[in-house]
Write a protein that holds these residues in place. Structure first.
Motif, PDB file in Angstrom:
ATOM      1  N   ARG A  72       9.112  -8.056  11.048  1.00 54.13           N
ATOM      2  CA  ARG A  72       8.891  -6.862  11.871  1.00 54.13           C
ATOM      3  C   ARG A  72       8.939  -5.605  11.011  1.00 54.13           C
ATOM      4  O   ARG A  72       9.928  -5.322  10.362  1.00 54.13           O
ATOM      5  CB  ARG A  72       9.922  -6.768  12.967  1.00 54.13           C
ATOM      6  N   SER A  73       7.832  -4.854  11.025  1.00 54.76           N
ATOM      7  CA  SER A  73       7.735  -3.596  10.277  1.00 54.76           C
ATOM      8  C   SER A  73       8.310  -2.463  11.115  1.00 54.76           C
ATOM      9  O   SER A  73       8.051  -2.374  12.316  1.00 54.76           O
ATOM     10  CB  SER A  73       6.276  -3.287   9.943  1.00 54.76           C
ATOM     11  N   PHE A  74       9.090  -1.586  10.457  1.00 52.23           N
ATOM     12  CA  PHE A  74       9.703  -0.456  11.137  1.00 52.23           C
ATOM     13  C   PHE A  74       9.106   0.877  10.688  1.00 52.23           C
ATOM     14  O   PHE A  74       8.987   1.797  11.483  1.00 52.23           O
ATOM     15  CB  PHE A  74      11.221  -0.450  10.894  1.00 52.23           C
ATOM     16  N   ALA A  75       8.769   0.988   9.410  1.00 51.92           N
ATOM     17  CA  ALA A  75       8.210   2.240   8.890  1.00 51.92           C
ATOM     18  C   ALA A  75       7.295   1.918   7.717  1.00 51.92           C
ATOM     19  O   ALA A  75       7.440   0.888   7.063  1.00 51.92           O
ATOM     20  CB  ALA A  75       9.316   3.194   8.459  1.00 51.92           C
ATOM     21  N   MET A  76       6.366   2.837   7.475  1.00 47.73           N
ATOM     22  CA  MET A  76       5.427   2.718   6.352  1.00 47.73           C
ATOM     23  C   MET A  76       5.544   3.992   5.522  1.00 47.73           C
ATOM     24  O   MET A  76       5.827   5.064   6.067  1.00 47.73           O
ATOM     25  CB  MET A  76       3.992   2.573   6.854  1.00 47.73           C
ATOM     26  N   ILE A  77       5.284   3.853   4.226  1.00 48.70           N
ATOM     27  CA  ILE A  77       5.327   5.005   3.332  1.00 48.70           C
ATOM     28  C   ILE A  77       4.111   4.946   2.414  1.00 48.70           C
ATOM     29  O   ILE A  77       3.878   3.948   1.737  1.00 48.70           O
ATOM     30  CB  ILE A  77       6.614   5.024   2.487  1.00 48.70           C
ATOM     31  N   TYR A  78       3.352   6.023   2.416  1.00 52.06           N
ATOM     32  CA  TYR A  78       2.198   6.194   1.528  1.00 52.06           C
ATOM     33  C   TYR A  78       2.637   7.119   0.404  1.00 52.06           C
ATOM     34  O   TYR A  78       3.254   8.163   0.646  1.00 52.06           O
ATOM     35  CB  TYR A  78       1.045   6.830   2.302  1.00 52.06           C
ATOM     36  N   ALA A  79       2.338   6.777  -0.828  1.00 51.30           N
ATOM     37  CA  ALA A  79       2.604   7.638  -1.986  1.00 51.30           C
ATOM     38  C   ALA A  79       1.305   7.739  -2.770  1.00 51.30           C
ATOM     39  O   ALA A  79       0.833   6.752  -3.331  1.00 51.30           O
ATOM     40  CB  ALA A  79       3.719   7.052  -2.850  1.00 51.30           C
ATOM     41  N   GLY A  80       0.690   8.918  -2.761  1.00 51.49           N
ATOM     42  CA  GLY A  80      -0.595   9.084  -3.426  1.00 51.49           C
ATOM     43  C   GLY A  80      -1.065  10.521  -3.376  1.00 51.49           C
ATOM     44  O   GLY A  80      -0.300  11.431  -3.049  1.00 51.49           O
ATOM     45  N   PRO A  81      -2.338  10.746  -3.684  1.00 54.06           N
ATOM     46  CA  PRO A  81      -2.848  12.107  -3.817  1.00 54.06           C
ATOM     47  C   PRO A  81      -3.157  12.808  -2.497  1.00 54.06           C
ATOM     48  O   PRO A  81      -3.077  14.032  -2.413  1.00 54.06           O
ATOM     49  CB  PRO A  81      -4.118  11.937  -4.639  1.00 54.06           C
ATOM     50  N   ALA A  82      -3.541  12.080  -1.452  1.00 52.80           N
ATOM     51  CA  ALA A  82      -3.962  12.724  -0.202  1.00 52.80           C
ATOM     52  C   ALA A  82      -3.805  11.759   0.965  1.00 52.80           C
ATOM     53  O   ALA A  82      -4.589  10.841   1.125  1.00 52.80           O
ATOM     54  CB  ALA A  82      -5.412  13.185  -0.310  1.00 52.80           C
ATOM     55  N   SER A  83      -2.789  11.988   1.762  1.00 54.62           N
ATOM     56  CA  SER A  83      -2.545  11.103   2.903  1.00 54.62           C
ATOM     57  C   SER A  83      -3.424  11.487   4.082  1.00 54.62           C
ATOM     58  O   SER A  83      -4.174  12.464   4.021  1.00 54.62           O
ATOM     59  CB  SER A  83      -1.074  11.195   3.312  1.00 54.62           C
ATOM     60  N   GLN A  84      -3.297  10.735   5.139  1.00 48.76           N
ATOM     61  CA  GLN A  84      -4.052  11.017   6.361  1.00 48.76           C
ATOM     62  C   GLN A  84      -3.159  11.661   7.415  1.00 48.76           C
ATOM     63  O   GLN A  84      -3.306  11.435   8.599  1.00 48.76           O
ATOM     64  CB  GLN A  84      -4.685   9.733   6.887  1.00 48.76           C
ATOM     65  N   PHE A  85      -2.209  12.465   6.973  1.00 50.58           N
ATOM     66  CA  PHE A  85      -1.287  13.166   7.871  1.00 50.58           C
ATOM     67  C   PHE A  85      -2.035  14.224   8.652  1.00 50.58           C
ATOM     68  O   PHE A  85      -2.836  14.947   8.071  1.00 50.58           O
ATOM     69  CB  PHE A  85      -0.182  13.828   7.031  1.00 50.58           C
ATOM     70  N   PRO A  86      -1.783  14.352   9.929  1.00 50.26           N
ATOM     71  CA  PRO A  86      -0.948  13.509  10.784  1.00 50.26           C
ATOM     72  C   PRO A  86      -1.760  12.378  11.404  1.00 50.26           C
ATOM     73  O   PRO A  86      -2.943  12.508  11.631  1.00 50.26           O
ATOM     74  CB  PRO A  86      -0.481  14.486  11.870  1.00 50.26           C
ATOM     75  N   ILE A  87      -1.072  11.289  11.682  1.00 52.20           N
ATOM     76  CA  ILE A  87      -1.739  10.181  12.371  1.00 52.20           C
ATOM     77  C   ILE A  87      -1.326  10.144  13.832  1.00 52.20           C
ATOM     78  O   ILE A  87      -2.029   9.580  14.646  1.00 52.20           O
ATOM     79  CB  ILE A  87      -1.481   8.820  11.679  1.00 52.20           C
ATOM     80  N   TYR A  88      -0.179  10.730  14.154  1.00 50.58           N
ATOM     81  CA  TYR A  88       0.282  10.812  15.534  1.00 50.58           C
ATOM     82  C   TYR A  88       0.036  12.221  16.052  1.00 50.58           C
ATOM     83  O   TYR A  88      -0.019  13.175  15.281  1.00 50.58           O
ATOM     84  CB  TYR A  88       1.783  10.503  15.634  1.00 50.58           C
ATOM     85  N   SER A  89      -0.081  12.345  17.361  1.00 50.13           N
ATOM     86  CA  SER A  89      -0.204  13.678  17.937  1.00 50.13           C
ATOM     87  C   SER A  89       1.196  14.168  18.322  1.00 50.13           C
ATOM     88  O   SER A  89       2.088  13.379  18.609  1.00 50.13           O
ATOM     89  CB  SER A  89      -1.129  13.662  19.153  1.00 50.13           C
ATOM     90  N   GLY A  90       1.339  15.458  18.292  1.00 50.97           N
ATOM     91  CA  GLY A  90       2.620  16.069  18.625  1.00 50.97           C
ATOM     92  C   GLY A  90       2.736  17.409  17.927  1.00 50.97           C
ATOM     93  O   GLY A  90       1.790  17.891  17.302  1.00 50.97           O
TER      94      GLY A  90
END
Length: 150
Positions: free
Chosen positions: A67-85
């Motif tokens: 069961r996955s609880f959290a993900m972490i991206y480490a790189g030059p350009a993320s796709q933030f935000p993926i959730y609305s809020g």
């Protein structure tokens, strides 16, 4: 007429063996976790795993069992935000906070480091319910970037 000997058939080149496939998932040991560009408080029974990296980024999964609880991206350009809020800035990061049934939930966080590699560290929680959701949020909120030595 005399028969001619058959011309020798050129030998087919030996097939080049394909390299073994990279493991789909690698569990990080304590030394590998210490080399990450971020820190995280892992509860007992949790591990950090990584799949195949991209050319200039890596994605890590924090999980307990399958069961996955959290993900972490480490790189030059993320796709933030993926959730609305609501996006809020605090503690050196941008966070997406949503309110459901009167309860605020921090769904994801983005650290930007213009003078470091990786430039962005993006943390997000998986869609979970109940105590697992609260635990995923606590883990995601514990992520912090490692300080860069001068």
């Amino acid at each position: 007429p005399p028969s001619r000997p058959a011309a020798p058939t050129p030998a087919a080149p030996a097939p080049t063996p394909e390299p073994p496939p990279a493991p789909a998932v690698t569990t990080l040991d304590a030394a590998a976790r210490a080399a990450l560009p971020f820190t995280v408080d892992l509860p007992a029974g949790f591990e950090i795993v990584t799949g195949r990296p991209g050319p200039d980024f890596r994605i890590y999964t924090i999980r307990r069992g399958d069961r996955s609880f959290a993900m972490i991206y480490a790189g030059p350009a993320s796709q933030f935000p993926i959730y609305s809020g609501e996006v809020r800035e605090a503690a050196g990061r941008a966070s997406v906070v949503s309110t459901e049934d009167g309860v605020r939930h921090a769904r994801e966080h983005l650290f930007q480091r213009p003078d470091a590699t990786p430039r962005e560290i993006h943390v997000w929680t998986m869609s979970l319910e109940g105590p697992d959701r609260a635990l995923a949020e606590r883990i995601a909120q514990s992520v912090d970037v490692r300080q860069i030595a001068p």
